[in-house]
Design a protein around this motif. Structure first.
Motif, PDB file in Angstrom:
ATOM      1  N   UNK A 160      43.131  34.793  42.578  1.00  0.00           N
ATOM      2  CA  UNK A 160      42.611  36.081  41.890  1.00  0.00           C
ATOM      3  C   UNK A 160      41.012  36.468  42.037  1.00  0.00           C
ATOM      4  N   UNK A 161      40.320  35.318  42.463  1.00  0.00           N
ATOM      5  CA  UNK A 161      39.233  35.690  42.677  1.00  0.00           C
ATOM      6  C   UNK A 161      38.868  36.273  43.994  1.00  0.00           C
ATOM      7  N   UNK A 162      39.444  35.657  45.048  1.00  0.00           N
ATOM      8  CA  UNK A 162      39.737  36.523  46.192  1.00  0.00           C
ATOM      9  C   UNK A 162      39.980  37.870  46.028  1.00  0.00           C
ATOM     10  N   UNK A 163      40.855  38.267  45.336  1.00  0.00           N
ATOM     11  CA  UNK A 163      41.397  39.678  45.237  1.00  0.00           C
ATOM     12  C   UNK A 163      40.332  40.599  44.443  1.00  0.00           C
ATOM     13  N   UNK A 221      36.064  40.870  29.670  1.00  0.00           N
ATOM     14  CA  UNK A 221      37.105  39.894  29.666  1.00  0.00           C
ATOM     15  C   UNK A 221      38.334  40.509  30.037  1.00  0.00           C
ATOM     16  N   UNK A 222      38.735  41.206  31.288  1.00  0.00           N
ATOM     17  CA  UNK A 222      40.052  41.771  31.532  1.00  0.00           C
ATOM     18  C   UNK A 222      40.278  41.385  33.023  1.00  0.00           C
ATOM     19  N   UNK A 223      41.633  41.495  33.552  1.00  0.00           N
ATOM     20  CA  UNK A 223      41.656  41.362  35.092  1.00  0.00           C
ATOM     21  C   UNK A 223      42.324  39.902  35.254  1.00  0.00           C
ATOM     22  N   UNK A 260      36.272  44.731  44.092  1.00  0.00           N
ATOM     23  CA  UNK A 260      35.033  45.212  43.200  1.00  0.00           C
ATOM     24  C   UNK A 260      33.589  45.046  44.024  1.00  0.00           C
ATOM     25  N   UNK A 261      34.048  44.333  45.320  1.00  0.00           N
ATOM     26  CA  UNK A 261      32.611  44.119  45.969  1.00  0.00           C
ATOM     27  C   UNK A 261      31.817  45.405  46.178  1.00  0.00           C
TER      28      UNK A 261
END
Length: 292
Positions: free
Chosen positions: A91-94, A122-124, A99-100
């Motif tokens: 999820x962090x990679x996605x 706090x969503x996603x 959002x980068x």
């Protein structure tokens, strides 16, 4: 890409329930302050009551037989921790990919993991797995019952640690606190290994010739300390990190746990001639975990 990997990636990071997750009172079970305080109070009261009842009803110090339940709990916690680790990693990679564009001029991916941009909600994906980690803290509490039933002792460090960690994981979500992604990655990786080791030894297989769990906790605390320094530097150098107030509160609690562990570790290795065995000290302080 292999179909199996695609399926795992979908269910761990791209499922609609994960992508559209939102931490809120109406959508997330256990997301109110009243639930947090009630559940922790119940945990403390029930543990104390169980210890008192056993002391009154069972005069002997023999442990209560628990059968396969501790081993099954360790196996379950190892699998759950590994799943949360894989889920928040994917999820962090996605999230970084998607959002980068918003923060890439001021942060690198590592800086994003340490320091959320101000205004983060706090969503996603990552907050879904942070929520799963929060819920898993209640399963960690079951080890306290096993400890009371087997050793007939109420270990206050264990009660303190589990209560604090549950509160901290709630604050991560409530205030979108920075650093929680790396904290969960480190914690779940260590938990999956430690609980796997506990399952290994619980079914009668040989254990390590050194204090395996303690050394894992040392690595966890060391990584935690380094990352805390990184958050503090980024907060002052990059214009602020989201949820820094909750981070300060967590850092104070983390310092308390660190002092307890250092005291325990020094006593274990530098006993100055005392005949206290490693096993005895480990029974006295069996659950020192990381607070972030």
């Amino acid at each position: 890409m292999d179909p199996m990997i695609q399926t795992l990636t979908y269910y761990l990071s791209n499922h609609p329930s994960i992508v559209t997750f939102r931490w809120s009172v109406t959508q997330s079970w256990g997301s109110t302050w009243s639930f947090l305080f009630t559940s922790i109070s119940f945990y403390l009261a029930f543990s104390t009551l169980l210890h008192l009842l056993l002391s009154l009803l069972l005069r002997s110090r023999r442990p209560v037989p628990l059968g396969p339940f501790p081993a099954l709990h360790s196996l379950s916690m190892s699998v759950i921790s590994a799943t949360i680790f894989a889920g928040i990693l994917l999820s962090s990679a996605a999230e970084i990919r998607e959002t980068a564009w918003f923060w890439r001029r001021s942060k690198t991916p590592l800086q994003w993991l340490l320091c959320f941009p101000l205004g983060t909600r706090p969503s996603g994906r990552v907050f879904f797995w942070s929520y799963m980690y929060y819920l898993s803290r209640f399963l960690h509490m079951l080890r306290t019952l096993f400890t009371i039933l087997r050793s007939r002792k109420l270990v206050y460090a264990q009660l303190f640690n589990n209560s604090v960690m549950t509160c901290v994981s709630f604050l991560w979500l409530e205030f979108s606190q920075s650093f929680q992604v790396l904290a969960i990655l480190c914690a779940t990786l260590v938990y999956s290994v430690v609980y796997g080791y506990r399952f290994w030894t619980a079914i009668g297989l040989p254990g390590a010739c050194f204090p395996f769990v303690v050394n894992c906790q040392i690595v966890l605390l060391g990584c935690n300390l380094v990352c805390h320094i990184g958050v503090l530097m980024l907060h002052f150098m990059k214009g602020g990190c989201n949820g820094i107030g909750a981070w300060v509160f967590n850092s104070v609690l983390n310092g308390v746990i660190l002092l307890l562990f250092v005291n325990f570790y020094v006593r274990m290795h530098l006993g100055k001639g005392k005949k206290t065995s490693t096993a005895a000290i480990l029974r006295e302080l069996p659950e020192v975990e990381k607070v972030n």
